[in-house]
Design an enzyme around this catalytic site. Sequence first.
Site, PDB file in Angstrom:
ATOM      1  N   ASP A 191      -5.278  -6.088  -1.799  1.00 45.41           N
ATOM      2  CA  ASP A 191      -3.962  -6.304  -1.361  1.00 45.41           C
ATOM      3  C   ASP A 191      -4.327  -6.367   0.429  1.00 45.41           C
ATOM      4  OD1 ASP A 191      -1.180  -6.795   0.000  1.00 45.41           O
ATOM      5  OD2 ASP A 191       0.006  -4.954   0.046  1.00 45.41           O
ATOM      6  N   ASP A 195      -1.537  -6.845   3.061  1.00 43.59           N
ATOM      7  CA  ASP A 195      -0.445  -5.407   4.079  1.00 43.59           C
ATOM      8  C   ASP A 195      -0.333  -3.853   3.778  1.00 43.59           C
ATOM      9  OD1 ASP A 195      -0.034  -7.526   6.270  1.00 43.59           O
ATOM     10  OD2 ASP A 195       1.944  -8.532   4.103  1.00 43.59           O
TER      11      ASP A 195
END
Lengths: 183, 183
Positions: free
Chosen positions: B11, B13
């Site tokens: 991922d 963020d």
Amino acid sequence: MEKIKKTIGIDMDGVLADIEQQFMDWYEKEFGVRVSREERLGVLEPEGFPDKTAIKRYVYTPGFFRTIPVMEGAVAAVTKLMEEYEVYIVSAAMEFPQCLQEKHEWLAEHFPFISWTNIIFCGDKSLIATDYLIDDHCKNLDFCKGKAIMFDASHNVNQHHHVRVKSWTDVLTLLEKENLIDA
Amino acid sequence: MEKIKKTIGIDMDGVLADIEQQFMDWYEKEFGVRVSREERLGVLEPEGFPDKTAIKRYVYTPGFFRTIPVMEGAVAAVTKLMEEYEVYIVSAAMEFPQCLQEKHEWLAEHFPFISWTNIIFCGDKSLIATDYLIDDHCKNLDFCKGKAIMFDASHNVNQHHHVRVKSWTDVLTLLEKENLIDA
């Protein structure tokens, strides 16, 4: 209990978006020559036009992806498929990064009923685990995790190892049969 | 015969990009108040700041995603992981479409060694079939196809049903153990 919908991944260029039409239109506009489908059979897009640099220039030109015409029958067919399937847009958008925004806007204009949750822009599609993948390129279909459905295109006419559909009408017919078998 | 590498989805963020730092910095710049991690524990990001509208405004502001600081240790750790694993960036970028271009540019700046083939911008991550997923949100980890690894964040401190890593050093330690077990 609600039936869990099967998932379909649908490619953009050459499947939802009529990129061949766009290539022919842009080429004609630049060179004044209409290159027919017959002249482009069995070769990848850049090789199908007399000036071999043209296609590679177009895909990096701002506005190219934003203005591709919608493939005939695509909107009605996707609408219909969404009744039975969970539909995901799976587009190889990373090679030409300027197209990310354009592809997103194109979808918002022509397929506004597709949720942002169901859009995937990627490079390699081999990790995308849909039950079906509708695509025009073997580089995607050969490695997909689900059932491959090849959408007919000039460049893929000599590839015979996947189920071929010639139109969005064909897609619906094929998946209706699958649905009956799976039911 | 070359060993087939296992795949890791990572991922952006909260994992590669230190979005908490960015939220705190932008909030302080607007309101002159530094909201500490302690004040934000266990609540989703927009709820963790006194002005509940701030975060939702920031994520729609041009430049926000482009300027997030890199998470401590992320570049070195990802470089190391790429020796043993096929690493994919898997980011939920569709909810805020203006961030597509910004996230792409951010990766090109900070992780230029990651190929375009290995970047996936999506909505729902449940279709992304990596062997591991490193993420900070249960909405992604709960439905992923591989092994879930939760990257510690203020908002997820009360979620205990996934393996938790507190830093990129922890990620390397965990995956080295996994690798020994799998070998």
